[in-house]
Design a protein around this motif. Structure first.
Motif, PDB file in Angstrom:
ATOM      1  N   UNK A 138     -40.505   1.230 -39.248  1.00  0.00           N
ATOM      2  CA  UNK A 138     -39.906   1.838 -38.055  1.00  0.00           C
ATOM      3  C   UNK A 138     -38.616   1.128 -37.659  1.00  0.00           C
ATOM      4  N   UNK A 139     -38.560  -0.190 -37.847  1.00  0.00           N
ATOM      5  CA  UNK A 139     -37.317  -0.914 -37.558  1.00  0.00           C
ATOM      6  C   UNK A 139     -36.199  -0.492 -38.508  1.00  0.00           C
ATOM      7  N   UNK A 140     -36.545  -0.237 -39.752  1.00  0.00           N
ATOM      8  CA  UNK A 140     -35.543   0.265 -40.704  1.00  0.00           C
ATOM      9  C   UNK A 140     -35.053   1.639 -40.248  1.00  0.00           C
ATOM     10  N   UNK A 141     -35.969   2.453 -39.768  1.00  0.00           N
ATOM     11  CA  UNK A 141     -35.619   3.784 -39.271  1.00  0.00           C
ATOM     12  C   UNK A 141     -34.674   3.696 -38.079  1.00  0.00           C
ATOM     13  N   UNK A 142     -34.840   2.670 -37.223  1.00  0.00           N
ATOM     14  CA  UNK A 142     -34.072   2.551 -35.986  1.00  0.00           C
ATOM     15  C   UNK A 142     -32.914   1.560 -36.085  1.00  0.00           C
ATOM     16  N   UNK A 143     -32.548   1.166 -37.286  1.00  0.00           N
ATOM     17  CA  UNK A 143     -31.610   0.054 -37.447  1.00  0.00           C
ATOM     18  C   UNK A 143     -30.243   0.331 -36.795  1.00  0.00           C
ATOM     19  N   UNK A 144     -29.795   1.571 -36.805  1.00  0.00           N
ATOM     20  CA  UNK A 144     -28.476   1.884 -36.237  1.00  0.00           C
ATOM     21  C   UNK A 144     -28.434   1.589 -34.742  1.00  0.00           C
ATOM     22  N   UNK A 145     -29.426   2.113 -34.001  1.00  0.00           N
ATOM     23  CA  UNK A 145     -29.449   1.881 -32.567  1.00  0.00           C
ATOM     24  C   UNK A 145     -29.702   0.426 -32.214  1.00  0.00           C
ATOM     25  N   UNK A 146     -30.569  -0.234 -32.986  1.00  0.00           N
ATOM     26  CA  UNK A 146     -30.863  -1.645 -32.723  1.00  0.00           C
ATOM     27  C   UNK A 146     -29.625  -2.515 -32.945  1.00  0.00           C
ATOM     28  N   UNK A 147     -28.865  -2.209 -33.988  1.00  0.00           N
ATOM     29  CA  UNK A 147     -27.640  -2.972 -34.252  1.00  0.00           C
ATOM     30  C   UNK A 147     -26.618  -2.731 -33.138  1.00  0.00           C
ATOM     31  N   UNK A 148     -26.532  -1.504 -32.670  1.00  0.00           N
ATOM     32  CA  UNK A 148     -25.607  -1.165 -31.588  1.00  0.00           C
ATOM     33  C   UNK A 148     -25.951  -1.934 -30.312  1.00  0.00           C
ATOM     34  N   UNK A 149     -27.259  -2.154 -30.098  1.00  0.00           N
ATOM     35  CA  UNK A 149     -27.721  -2.842 -28.897  1.00  0.00           C
ATOM     36  C   UNK A 149     -27.670  -4.360 -29.045  1.00  0.00           C
ATOM     37  N   UNK A 150     -27.382  -4.842 -30.254  1.00  0.00           N
ATOM     38  CA  UNK A 150     -27.292  -6.279 -30.478  1.00  0.00           C
ATOM     39  C   UNK A 150     -28.600  -6.960 -30.800  1.00  0.00           C
ATOM     40  N   UNK A 151     -29.637  -6.171 -31.135  1.00  0.00           N
ATOM     41  CA  UNK A 151     -30.922  -6.763 -31.504  1.00  0.00           C
ATOM     42  C   UNK A 151     -30.857  -7.310 -32.927  1.00  0.00           C
TER      43      UNK A 151
END
Length: 278
Positions: A176-189
């Motif tokens: 799921x983290x791989x699936x959400x990587x774009x938004x997580x990177x944008x948020x600085x996670x």
């Protein structure tokens, strides 16, 4: 925004399907422990539904900026509910869960206390740490079975199911983290796929899943469950391994199929335990 839409939004932030499924898993823990129909099993299951609903709600509160990118259809980004409203609703659900948990045995109450702290700390502390957030969610997923067994006074009966569920949940959370990587990177996670790369993170998840699959025959080999358990757990293992393979090309498909395999594995434990009653 209408009252009806706001109520719908509050229900949505609890992820009712996920919360009820967690309650069912708690009941399965009690079932595997041999006391499925006592008051303790019912109280623990309802407390789990409330606590998981509260945890999901507070997760949406902290994740509202990320969800605006990854999941704009969720209640807070689309304006169905306010962040403060979700926070208050989460607190009410937590309070109700605690009120039920204090009626259970001490070990179950201790597990509930740890879980409540972990639910609150997950998004604000652990989610952005590589692998740590995945481990917390994995523990919480597996602990529902342990909580159910502890609620009826037999916590050790839930240990194997707890371990297998935690390992497979860790794998799904990585996908799921791989699936959400774009938004997580944008948020600085700094999630595991961002820290070590998507394919490396997926291989870490696969390694955990392989451990769970290799260990899954243990209840049969130890004589706890009979052949009916194997009849279901073998295809469950196959579905989960196939899902992990698909995740390298399509994380969304992979994490969805992993969930199906996990539910089939839970059914294997139910059937395996039911067979011992015959």
């Amino acid at each position: 925004m209408s009252v009806g839409e706001s109520i719908r939004g509050l229900v949505e932030v609890t992820r009712p399907g996920n919360a009820v499924a967690s309650g069912v898993m708690t009941w399965v823990g009690a079932f595997v422990a041999g006391v499925p129909f006592g008051l303790g099993a019912g109280v623990a299951a309802v407390a789990t539904v409330l606590a998981v609903g509260a945890g999901n709600a507070i997760n949406d509160y902290f994740d509202r900026d990320i969800d605006a990118i990854n999941a704009p259809e969720r209640p807070i980004p689309r304006g169905a509910v306010s962040p403060r409203g979700v926070l208050a609703f989460s607190a009410a659900l937590f309070a109700a869960a605690v009120a039920l948990a204090v009626t259970l045995p001490v070990i179950a109450l201790a597990i509930a206390a740890v879980n409540l702290v972990a639910l609150v700390a997950y998004t604000s502390v652990f989610k952005g740490l590589p692998g740590a957030g995945n481990a917390v969610v994995a523990y919480l997923g597996g602990s529902t079975f342990l909580f159910g067994a502890a609620a009826v006074g037999n916590p050790l009966d839930g240990v194997v199911l707890f371990a297998l569920a935690a390992l497979s949940t860790f794998t799904r959370e990585v996908v799921k983290d791989v699936e959400d990587v774009e938004g997580d990177r944008e948020e600085g996670l700094n999630t595991l796929p961002i820290a070590v790369g998507e394919r490396t993170a997926l291989w870490v998840g696969v390694a955990c899943l392989v451990v769970a699959v290799v260990a899954s025959p243990l209840p049969y080999l130890r004589g706890t469950f009979g052949v009916p358990y194997l009849v279901l757990v073998v295809p469950a293992d196959a579905v989960m391994l196939a899902a992990a393979y698909w995740s390298f090309d399509d994380p969304t498909r992979g994490q969805s199929r992993l969930k199906y395999g996990m539910f089939l594995a839970i059914a294997a434990f139910v059937v395996g335990r039911a067979w011992t009653y015959l």
